[in-house]
Motif scaffolding. Structure first.
Motif, short mmCIF file in Angstrom:
data_model
loop_
_atom_site.label_atom_id
_atom_site.label_comp_id
_atom_site.label_asym_id
_atom_site.label_seq_id
_atom_site.Cartn_x
_atom_site.Cartn_y
_atom_site.Cartn_z
N LEU A 48 0.82 -1.20 0.00
CA LEU A 48 0.00 0.00 0.00
C LEU A 48 0.86 1.25 0.00
O LEU A 48 0.60 2.21 -0.75
CB LEU A 48 -0.93 -0.01 1.21
CG LEU A 48 -1.81 1.22 1.40
CD1 LEU A 48 -2.67 1.49 0.18
CD2 LEU A 48 -2.68 1.08 2.66
N ALA A 49 1.91 1.27 0.82
CA ALA A 49 2.79 2.44 0.87
C ALA A 49 3.43 2.69 -0.49
O ALA A 49 3.55 3.84 -0.94
CB ALA A 49 3.85 2.24 1.95
N GLN A 50 3.85 1.61 -1.15
CA GLN A 50 4.47 1.76 -2.47
C GLN A 50 3.44 2.23 -3.50
O GLN A 50 3.74 3.07 -4.36
CB GLN A 50 5.09 0.44 -2.91
CG GLN A 50 5.93 0.54 -4.17
CD GLN A 50 6.73 -0.72 -4.42
OE1 GLN A 50 6.62 -1.70 -3.71
NE2 GLN A 50 7.56 -0.69 -5.48
N ALA A 51 2.23 1.71 -3.43
CA ALA A 51 1.18 2.11 -4.36
C ALA A 51 0.87 3.60 -4.22
O ALA A 51 0.62 4.29 -5.22
CB ALA A 51 -0.08 1.29 -4.13
N LEU A 52 0.91 4.10 -2.98
CA LEU A 52 0.61 5.50 -2.75
C LEU A 52 1.64 6.43 -3.39
O LEU A 52 1.36 7.61 -3.61
CB LEU A 52 0.51 5.77 -1.25
CG LEU A 52 -0.73 5.20 -0.56
CD1 LEU A 52 -0.61 5.31 0.95
CD2 LEU A 52 -1.99 5.90 -1.05
N GLU A 53 2.81 5.90 -3.69
CA GLU A 53 3.80 6.70 -4.39
C GLU A 53 3.48 6.85 -5.87
O GLU A 53 4.02 7.72 -6.56
CB GLU A 53 5.19 6.06 -4.23
CG GLU A 53 5.68 6.02 -2.79
CD GLU A 53 7.03 5.33 -2.65
OE1 GLU A 53 7.58 4.91 -3.69
OE2 GLU A 53 7.52 5.21 -1.51
N THR A 54 2.57 5.98 -6.37
CA THR A 54 2.21 6.00 -7.79
C THR A 54 0.85 6.63 -8.03
O THR A 54 0.70 7.45 -8.93
CB THR A 54 2.19 4.55 -8.34
OG1 THR A 54 3.47 3.95 -8.11
CG2 THR A 54 1.86 4.52 -9.83
N GLU A 55 -0.15 6.24 -7.24
CA GLU A 55 -1.51 6.72 -7.42
C GLU A 55 -2.15 7.01 -6.06
O GLU A 55 -1.81 6.39 -5.06
CB GLU A 55 -2.37 5.67 -8.15
CG GLU A 55 -1.95 5.39 -9.59
CD GLU A 55 -2.25 6.54 -10.54
OE1 GLU A 55 -3.05 7.43 -10.18
OE2 GLU A 55 -1.68 6.54 -11.65
N ALA A 56 -3.11 7.92 -6.06
CA ALA A 56 -3.93 8.12 -4.88
C ALA A 56 -4.86 6.92 -4.70
O ALA A 56 -5.48 6.47 -5.66
CB ALA A 56 -4.75 9.40 -5.02
#
Length: 282
Positions: free
Chosen positions: A164-172
């Motif tokens: 989740l933390a990594q995904a938040l670096e790509t998309e909201a």
């Protein structure tokens, strides 16, 4: 009294206790379950009772749950949020495989748009990351669909805190769906990150797949008896008290169970009762 409303994605105000549609289709999420009109009537009753968040998926049926939602509720009431999922293809009862290639996700989203009869899906959730593909590639196509106006918010299903933390670096990311209930809090690190980021956490199997309604815990039974409620109602009330971002969407095909589930939102648990319940999980 616990806050019963959550700002999904920062701009969609929904009642935290919603309705899941897995119980409207057959065992193993395959085929119909009972009479189609009964399923449509249950959806209408849920909305009449104030449900503002309905959670579904394209592989429930497959296709059937989304079709039932549109048949029962279209044109949709103002403020009603329909959340659906894509990225999994079901081939039989309890049989499925991930399908996360960009062209597959795009086709799945556009098919859901047609079945739900909408131009934009309020919350579109990636049902599973495809391990054969870069996660950023899968998030990228969801971001494109959002830029095109076909998705309002992106959600993720079955992710770890690091993912989740990594995904938040790509998309909201507006929501997460993981297993979480009174007796299973293994996703607590994900919940903590959701709280920090203002992300909705939609716990699937909020009643432990039905097991909590039969739980033999003396503490759970005592709290339930004190409120004249069932153990499942107390488990749902506990979720609403436990974290302001938890938005359970219990599913059922029964009008009686629907009413019981929704009545859980009015149960106020005391600090002492919460302490008893908090101590139940390993």
């Amino acid at each position: 009294m616990v806050d019963t409303v959550f700002g999904l994605g920062g701009d969609l105000s929904v009642r935290r206790l919603g309705f899941g549609t897995g119980g409207l289709v057959g065992p193993g999420y395959w085929g119909p379950r009972g009479d189609r009109e009964q399923a449509r009537a249950l959806l209408r009753t849920a909305v009449e009772r104030g449900v503002g968040l309905i959670d579904t998926a394209d592989n429930y049926g497959p296709d059937l749950a989304e079709e039932l939602i549109a048949e029962a509720l279209y044109p949709y009431a103002d403020g009603l949020v329909i959340a659906t999922k894509g990225g999994v293809v079901r081939t039989g009862p309890d049989e499925w495989h991930v399908a996360g290639r960009p062209e597959q996700l795009r086709a799945a989203c556009e098919a859901s748009l047609r079945r739900l009869r909408v131009d934009r899906i309020d919350l579109y959730q990636l049902h599973r990351f495809d391990p054969a593909l870069p996660e950023a590639e899968q998030l990228g196509v969801l971001g494109q669909l959002r830029a095109e106006g076909k998705i309002r918010h992106i959600g993720l299903d079955s992710v770890g805190a690091d993912q989740l933390a990594q995904a938040l670096e790509t998309e909201a990311v507006a929501s997460v769906q993981n297993a979480f209930h009174l007796m299973d809090r293994s996703a607590a690190p994900v919940l903590a990150l959701c709280e920090a980021e203002g992300i909705a956490f939609l716990p699937y199997y909020p009643l432990g797949g039905g097991a909590l309604t039969l739980d033999g815990s003396a503490a759970l039974a005592a709290v339930a008896a004190a409120h004249g409620a069932g153990p499942g109602q107390i488990a749902l009330a506990w979720l609403l008290h436990h974290s302001p971002v938890l938005c359970p969407t219990p599913g059922t095909g029964s009008p009686v169970h629907l009413a019981e589930n929704l009545d859980a939102a009015s149960i106020a648990l005391s600090p002492a009762e919460l302490a008893l319940l908090d101590a139940l999980a390993p």
